[in-house]
Design an enzyme around this catalytic site. Structure first.
Site, PDB file in Angstrom:
ATOM      1  CE1 TYR A  25      38.070 -18.837  -4.842  1.00 41.48           C
ATOM      2  CE2 TYR A  25      40.765 -19.466  -4.144  1.00 41.48           C
ATOM      3  CZ  TYR A  25      39.311 -19.796  -3.908  1.00 41.48           C
ATOM      4  OH  TYR A  25      38.719 -20.792  -3.945  1.00 41.48           O
ATOM      5  CD  GLU A  47      38.452 -26.501  -4.768  1.00 37.73           C
ATOM      6  OE1 GLU A  47      39.093 -27.006  -5.286  1.00 37.73           O
ATOM      7  OE2 GLU A  47      38.289 -25.499  -4.892  1.00 37.73           O
ATOM      8  CD1 TRP A  55      42.716 -22.445  -6.585  1.00 32.12           C
ATOM      9  CD2 TRP A  55      41.577 -23.381  -7.908  1.00 32.12           C
ATOM     10  NE1 TRP A  55      41.956 -21.515  -6.723  1.00 32.12           N
ATOM     11  CE2 TRP A  55      40.600 -22.786  -6.912  1.00 32.12           C
ATOM     12  CE3 TRP A  55      41.159 -24.827  -7.980  1.00 32.12           C
ATOM     13  CZ2 TRP A  55      39.369 -23.113  -7.729  1.00 32.12           C
ATOM     14  CZ3 TRP A  55      39.274 -24.380  -8.539  1.00 32.12           C
ATOM     15  CH2 TRP A  55      38.929 -23.661  -8.156  1.00 32.12           C
TER      16      TRP A  55
END
Length: 201
Positions: A25, A47, A55
């Site tokens: 990522y 988000e 995350w």
């Protein structure tokens, strides 16, 4: 296409762990503008889903989110009913939080209103954020902010437009993810690199 770099040969931002999903990522996506509107809408909602979580938790569930929310196509999501909310609450592949699920559905309606009223939602996002400093000197992770005046402005505008789970910290994470700001630290091999989206994004 942005190639994944060997772990031992490069320096990355300090938040990246040894998890291959996190590395991929960071190396190929973080800070790269999505090529399609759906990608911007996806990141805005993911988000928001992250609020109170890590995350990496969301990254591991991202494909399930894409399946559950029809590729984050806002037009399809606006047709979700209460039965869909209950279905999603029973889906172990996503974060089963009623408020976040209902927010994503409401955000789809808000996104379509933006498209109808403003024409280009992405251009609107930049306009609401206003002046965004791009040439900051971020030496270490401690230098990276969690919110800025630009994210404050964007959060306020999104809330006024009917979006939910779009606080300033969430908005700043969204700005980082989409390349609205470049927050790769100066020692990171991705710092100030061209933000060319990876092939197939």
């Amino acid at each position: 296409m942005l190639a994944l770099q060997p772990v031992s040969e490069v320096v990355r931002c300090g938040w990246v762990t040894a998890d291959p999903l996190y590395i991929d990522y960071h190396d190929r996506e973080w800070g790269v503008p999505p090529t399609h509107e759906h990608g911007w809408f996806e990141l805005l909602n993911l988000e928001g889903a992250q609020a109170g979580l890590s995350w990496i938790t969301i990254l591991k569930k991202r494909e399930n989110y894409r399946r559950a929310f029809h590729g984050f196509d806002p037009e399809k999501i606006t047709h979700f009913t209460q039965a869909d909310v209950e279905r999603l609450l029973a889906d172990p592949g996503i974060v089963r939080h009623r408020g976040k699920i209902e927010a994503a559905i409401g955000n789809a309606h808000a996104w379509l209103r933006l498209r109808k009223e403003q024409g280009d939602p992405i251009a609107w996002l930049f306009a609401q954020a206003g002046d965004i400093p791009h040439n900051r000197h971020l030496h270490t992770l401690a230098d990276v902010p969690t919110r800025t005046p630009a994210s404050d402005r964007l959060s306020k505008a999104l809330k006024k437009a009917g979006f939910r789970f779009v606080g300033s910290t969430t908005c700043y994470a969204f700005m980082q993810a989409t390349g609205m700001v470049d927050d790769h630290v100066e020692t990171c091999f991705r710092h100030a690199k061209p933000t060319t989206p990876p092939s197939g994004s």
